[in-house]
Motif scaffolding. Sequence first.
Motif, PDB file in Angstrom:
ATOM      1  N   GLN A 153     -10.312  -9.116  13.793  1.00 44.81           N
ATOM      2  CA  GLN A 153      -9.612  -9.993  14.200  1.00 44.81           C
ATOM      3  C   GLN A 153     -10.304 -11.061  14.900  1.00 44.81           C
ATOM      4  O   GLN A 153      -9.825 -12.431  14.908  1.00 44.81           O
TER       5      GLN A 153
ATOM      6  N   ARG B 221       1.853  -9.424   3.788  1.00 46.34           N
ATOM      7  CA  ARG B 221       1.201  -9.490   2.450  1.00 46.34           C
ATOM      8  C   ARG B 221       1.604  -8.583   1.427  1.00 46.34           C
ATOM      9  O   ARG B 221       1.132  -7.445   1.354  1.00 46.34           O
TER      10      ARG B 221
ATOM     11  N   SER C  43      -0.253  -6.777  10.681  1.00 46.57           N
ATOM     12  CA  SER C  43      -1.700  -6.278  11.491  1.00 46.57           C
ATOM     13  C   SER C  43      -2.354  -7.060  12.219  1.00 46.57           C
ATOM     14  O   SER C  43      -3.003  -6.622  12.998  1.00 46.57           O
TER      15      SER C  43
ATOM     16  N   GLU D 199     -10.048 -19.706  12.115  1.00 47.75           N
ATOM     17  CA  GLU D 199      -8.836 -20.456  12.108  1.00 47.75           C
ATOM     18  C   GLU D 199      -9.119 -21.796  12.101  1.00 47.75           C
ATOM     19  O   GLU D 199      -9.818 -22.308  12.948  1.00 47.75           O
ATOM     20  N   HIS D 200      -8.696 -22.691  11.023  1.00 45.11           N
ATOM     21  CA  HIS D 200      -8.687 -23.945  10.955  1.00 45.11           C
ATOM     22  C   HIS D 200      -8.267 -24.879  12.234  1.00 45.11           C
ATOM     23  O   HIS D 200      -8.890 -25.922  12.560  1.00 45.11           O
ATOM     24  N   GLU D 201      -7.323 -24.364  12.822  1.00 46.08           N
ATOM     25  CA  GLU D 201      -6.810 -25.056  14.079  1.00 46.08           C
ATOM     26  C   GLU D 201      -8.014 -25.319  15.266  1.00 46.08           C
ATOM     27  O   GLU D 201      -7.818 -26.084  15.789  1.00 46.08           O
TER      28      GLU D 201
ATOM     29  N   LYS E  80     -10.758  -2.763  15.676  1.00 46.11           N
ATOM     30  CA  LYS E  80      -9.916  -3.969  15.190  1.00 46.11           C
ATOM     31  C   LYS E  80     -10.692  -5.040  15.563  1.00 46.11           C
ATOM     32  O   LYS E  80     -10.485  -6.112  14.920  1.00 46.11           O
TER      33      LYS E  80
ATOM     34  N   SER F 218       0.736   3.253   3.246  1.00 43.85           N
ATOM     35  CA  SER F 218       1.454   2.835   4.151  1.00 43.85           C
ATOM     36  C   SER F 218       3.037   2.971   4.115  1.00 43.85           C
ATOM     37  O   SER F 218       3.800   3.301   5.115  1.00 43.85           O
TER      38      SER F 218
ATOM     39  N   GLU G 172      -8.415   0.338  18.256  1.00 41.19           N
ATOM     40  CA  GLU G 172      -7.994  -0.905  18.633  1.00 41.19           C
ATOM     41  C   GLU G 172      -9.483  -1.520  18.881  1.00 41.19           C
ATOM     42  O   GLU G 172      -9.599  -2.877  18.521  1.00 41.19           O
TER      43      GLU G 172
ATOM     44  N   LEU H 111      -7.831  -4.380   8.240  1.00 42.43           N
ATOM     45  CA  LEU H 111      -6.812  -4.555   9.262  1.00 42.43           C
ATOM     46  C   LEU H 111      -5.737  -4.149   8.649  1.00 42.43           C
ATOM     47  O   LEU H 111      -4.601  -3.313   9.103  1.00 42.43           O
ATOM     48  N   GLY H 112      -5.319  -4.528   7.198  1.00 38.01           N
ATOM     49  CA  GLY H 112      -3.901  -4.472   6.793  1.00 38.01           C
ATOM     50  C   GLY H 112      -3.708  -3.005   6.046  1.00 38.01           C
ATOM     51  O   GLY H 112      -2.815  -2.693   5.938  1.00 38.01           O
ATOM     52  N   GLU H 113      -5.010  -2.245   5.779  1.00 38.04           N
ATOM     53  CA  GLU H 113      -4.616  -0.992   5.144  1.00 38.04           C
ATOM     54  C   GLU H 113      -5.248   0.380   6.033  1.00 38.04           C
ATOM     55  O   GLU H 113      -4.584   0.913   6.566  1.00 38.04           O
TER      56      GLU H 113
ATOM     57  N   TYR I  42      -5.487 -30.918   7.166  1.00 35.61           N
ATOM     58  CA  TYR I  42      -4.566 -29.459   6.646  1.00 35.61           C
ATOM     59  C   TYR I  42      -3.337 -29.931   6.595  1.00 35.61           C
ATOM     60  O   TYR I  42      -2.471 -28.812   6.547  1.00 35.61           O
TER      61      TYR I  42
ATOM     62  N   TYR J 188       1.631 -32.296  14.577  1.00 32.97           N
ATOM     63  CA  TYR J 188       1.844 -31.957  15.931  1.00 32.97           C
ATOM     64  C   TYR J 188       2.790 -32.664  16.576  1.00 32.97           C
ATOM     65  O   TYR J 188       2.880 -33.946  16.619  1.00 32.97           O
TER      66      TYR J 188
ATOM     67  N   HIS K 266      -8.998  -8.880   6.540  1.00 35.62           N
ATOM     68  CA  HIS K 266      -7.557  -8.425   6.127  1.00 35.62           C
ATOM     69  C   HIS K 266      -7.521  -7.149   5.485  1.00 35.62           C
ATOM     70  O   HIS K 266      -6.553  -6.575   5.971  1.00 35.62           O
ATOM     71  N   GLU K 267      -8.404  -6.777   4.624  1.00 30.32           N
ATOM     72  CA  GLU K 267      -8.212  -5.561   3.735  1.00 30.32           C
ATOM     73  C   GLU K 267      -8.382  -4.499   4.913  1.00 30.32           C
ATOM     74  O   GLU K 267      -7.492  -3.423   5.173  1.00 30.32           O
TER      75      GLU K 267
ATOM     76  N   ARG L 126     -10.768 -25.932  14.448  1.00 30.14           N
ATOM     77  CA  ARG L 126     -11.804 -27.015  14.157  1.00 30.14           C
ATOM     78  C   ARG L 126     -11.465 -28.375  14.353  1.00 30.14           C
ATOM     79  O   ARG L 126     -11.957 -29.381  13.856  1.00 30.14           O
TER      80      ARG L 126
ATOM     81  N   LEU M  37     -11.447 -13.346  12.055  1.00 25.85           N
ATOM     82  CA  LEU M  37     -10.381 -14.025  11.365  1.00 25.85           C
ATOM     83  C   LEU M  37     -10.053 -15.058  12.560  1.00 25.85           C
ATOM     84  O   LEU M  37      -9.602 -16.302  12.075  1.00 25.85           O
TER      85      LEU M  37
ATOM     86  N   ASN N 199       0.828  -1.284   0.052  1.00 28.66           N
ATOM     87  CA  ASN N 199       0.034  -0.014   0.013  1.00 28.66           C
ATOM     88  C   ASN N 199       0.834   1.160   0.069  1.00 28.66           C
ATOM     89  O   ASN N 199       1.611   1.398   0.921  1.00 28.66           O
TER      90      ASN N 199
END
Lengths: 212, 678
Positions: free
Chosen positions: B514, A55, A85, B521-523, B510, A12, B507, B465-467, A151, A155, B462-463, B525, B517, A9
Motif C-alpha cells: 500500500q 479489477r 483491497s 500516486e500522481h496526485e 499489506k 476469491s 495487515e 493485495l488483490g489476490e 493528468y 480541481y 496490486h497482485e 507529484r 502504491l 480470481n
Amino acid sequence: MKVHIFDDNKESRDLFVELFQDPNLLVEPVDNPGSNIQEIINSLAGDSFLFSDYRLKPHQYANFDGDEIISIAYNNHIPGMLCSSLSDFDSILGRSIRREIPMIAEIKDVTDPELIYLCNDICIKEFKGEFSESRKPWRTLCRVAEYDSKYDKVYLVIPGWDSKTKISAPLSDFPKEIEKKVREEGFRFYCKVNMGCENPRELYFTDVEIDT
Amino acid sequence: MSKIRFSSNILKRLGEELNPGIDKGILELVKNAYDADAESCIVDIGTGEAGGTLTVSDDGDGMDINDIDEGWLVLGNSRKIHKTTRLGRLPAGSKGLGRLAALRMGHKVEMTSVSINDRKNQYSLSIDWDYYDREDLVDDVELTIDSRINEGKTSGTEIKILELRENIHRADIKKLAREMVLLADPFSDVKNSFNPVLIAPEFEDLEKLVQRRYFDDAEYYLEAELSNNKECTLSVKDWLGNVLFSGSMNNLKGPYKTISFRFEIWTFILNNKNFLNRTVTISEIRTWLKDFGGIHFYQNGLRVSPYGDKGNDWLDLNLQRVRSPEERPSTNNTIGRVSVTADESVLIPKTDRSGFIENETFRELHRFCTDALDWMAKQRLAQAEKRRANEKKEVPKALKKTKDKMLSVIINTAEGEDKEKLHKAFTAYDKARQKEADALQNELLLYRTLSTAGITAATFAHEMLGEHLKNGSLYISILKNKIKKETQIRNPEDYLDKLNKLNDTFEAIKIPGQTTLSLIEHEKRRRSKIEVHEHLFKLVDEFQAFYDSRNTNVETNFLQSSVYIYATISAFESIIVNLIVNGLSALEQIHNKTRKIIISTVQLKTDEIEISIVDNGSGITGLDVKDIWLPGQTTRENGTGLGLTIVKDTVKDLGGTIDVRAKTDFGGAKFTVILPTI
C-alpha cells in the motif's frame, strides 16, 4: 435474495460464497460473466444483489471493471456493492460514477453477510429517493480552481461544501461540450453534489448544467 | 389577422451586439462578393475616421431588382446555401447578420449594383438607419430601389457605408488586413480566382510577406488525408522532401464519423544550427510565423475564423507540448491548414460567425487532427531516442579523439621539463574526470536499479493485495465465523485471539504494497499548498506496524497550529520517509533498551518551520558526517546509500536546509530540516 459474486480470481469467488453463507441468501459465483453488461443485468431476477471486486479486466475474466457493472446495475434499480483491497481506493473512481455506487467496502471490512443486507437497504432506499445525509444530492455552484493538463485533472471548489478545499475530478467526468471551458480557471457551473458528505473522497457530482 | 412584428431595436441587437468585431462584418461583405463570383473585391476604408466613408466594391455578377428585394434585403436567410455558383464556388454566404453588422457601421448605406443578367439597368438603394431609430417597427420604414439606365458600368456591386459611427482603429485595420490576406488560401498551390484587396499600407506589407511561402524550410511536413471515415493516409516529410514516416488508419484510433478532408502542418525547428546552410534566416521565419502561424481552417477555399487567429490554439498544440515537450509542435513554430469541401448543412457556422458549432462532424474532424499529431509526435520521439542512442555510442570515441589531440599538442609544443609537467597535470586531470564520470555512472545505475525495484514492487503490489492477501483475509474471516457458530470447540476465544493476531500480521504485510502504491500516486507529484502536520501524522500512522514489529516507539511533538508549505506531497514524503527509515535502521543495533524516535516541529520565524527527527541509537559511526550525504555512502549491508542524498537534494529543491548532529544526549543522531512556510 440472490447474491452474484464477480471476482477475477476463482478462489476469491468461492471464498466470498462461503463467507456470505446465510439462510436468507443464495450466493452464487459468476464464473463466466460474458461481455455485455446490459445482457447480464437483463438476465438477473428481481431480488438480485451484485457484489463485485473492482479489477475484473487484468486476467481477462471480463471486459469491464466492477465500477461499471455496479453503476449500470444501480441505474437498473439492482442493488450492488463494490469491493477493493486498497484503503484509499475510491480516489481512483470518477466523481460522476460515485453517485451510482452507494457503498465501497474495503476487504478488511467484509467479514460477514451483514454488510450485504446493509448495502441492500441503502440501495433500495436510494431507488425510492430516500437518501442518507451523506448521499443526498443538492444542486450547487462549483468553480474550477485549477486544471492539471498533465493528468487531465480538474480541481474544483464547491463553496457550499467547503470553500477552502480543492476537490479533484478527472476531465472525463464532464460532458464533452464543456471540456474546453472546464480547463479554464474560474469557470463556474451548477451540478448536483452530496453536500452532506464529510469525506472529500466520497463526494460525487452529477447532472452538470451546461450553459449554452 | 395579426402577425409578429419586429421592433427597430432588433437591428441594433442583431447588428451591433451579435457582431464580434468590425473585421468580421466587413469580411462578410467580402464573402458576399465571393458568392457573387467576383474575381476582385476592393475594400477602401478611406480615412477610417468617424464621419468618413467605407467602400466595398466587386466585379461579381451583381443583383437585379429581384435579387435585392428577395435576397439582399432579407435578413436571417440565404437563398444561396447548398447551390454552387456559376463558377462552381460553394457559397460562403452567411444568414445576412454579419452583413447587417457591417452596414450599420455608418449612419447611412448606399448600394449600387449592375446584374450580369440585366446590364442595361443599374439598381440602387439607400438606407438611412436613423429613420429606423426614430420608428417603432422595422416594417414602418419604406425603402425604394431606384432603377436607371446603366451608363457603361460592368457588372458588380458597390456598397458605400457613409458617416461612420466610430473610428476604425489601426488594430482593427491590421486584423482585417490579415484576415483578407489569408481569406482565399494564399498558401495553396492552386491559385484561387478570388482576389480580395484592402486599400491600406498594412495590407500591402502583409501581402508581400505572405507571398514569401517558407514552407520548404519546415523541418517536418505532416500531410494527413481522410478519404472516408475508415481510410486515411499519413506522411511526414523532412525539409528536403524525403518521406520520414508514413501510416494509415491502422496507426490511428479510427473510424472517424466526419467528412473527407485534408490536414497539413509545417513545423520549423528554430535554432541557428538548423539554418546554417539555408538562404533564409531564422528571424524572417519567425516574423512570417508570427503573422501567419497557427492552424487555419479553409472551407471551400475560404478561410473560416477564428481557427488559426492569434491566440486561437484550437488543436491544443501548446497544451500537448506542455504535457510532453519533446518533439511536439507549438503555435510559435508551426503553420498549418485544414481544407474541407462542405456546405453549411454539414459544418454549421455559429450565428456570430466565430467558427463552427461543435457537432459530431466537427468533433470527429478535430479528433482525427489531434490523433494525426499524436502519431507524428510518437514517430519523432522514436527517432529522437534512436539518435540519442547513436550519440551515446559516439561519446567515448569523441572523448578519446580529444584526449589524443591534447596529448599530441603537449608533445609537439612543450619543451623539456614543461612537457613532463604538462603531461603529468593532464593525466591527473583525466583521472579526476574519469573518477567523476564513474561516480555519476554508479549513481545513475543505483537510481535505475531502485527505479526498477520500485516499478516491480508497484506492479506486484496490486497482485499481492488483490489476490493473495485478500484471500488470506477472507480465510481468516470465514474461520472466525465458523468458530463463533461452532459450539463444540473448547476455548474458542483462544482460536479467535490467534486468528486476530494472524489478521494483524496480514495487515502489516499489506503495508509495503500500500505504501508503494501510495508513493507513486500522481496526485502527489503536483505542487500545492500542503499542511505539514497532516502529512506527518499520516506517515507516522502508515508505518505503525513496522514500529511495532521492531519494538520502536515513535513519539510526536508537534505544534498545535497548522503550518503550510508549498511543495509536492511526494517531495515532502521523500524527506520524512527516508529520515524515519534511516532512524529505524540505526535502531537495529540497539538491544538492551526501548527503541525510540521523536519527531518534533517548531515554528522558527513566521515563515519557517523546523522538523527534527532524533533516535536513541548510537549515533553516526564509521562514516565522516560530511560524507553521509554522498550517494552510495552507507554502513549498512544491502544499503543503497541514496536515502540521505535524496533527502538533501529534496530539501534544497524546496528552498530549505538540513543539518545533522552525529550524536545527541538522547543517544542517536538528530536530523534537523528547516523549510520555508507560506
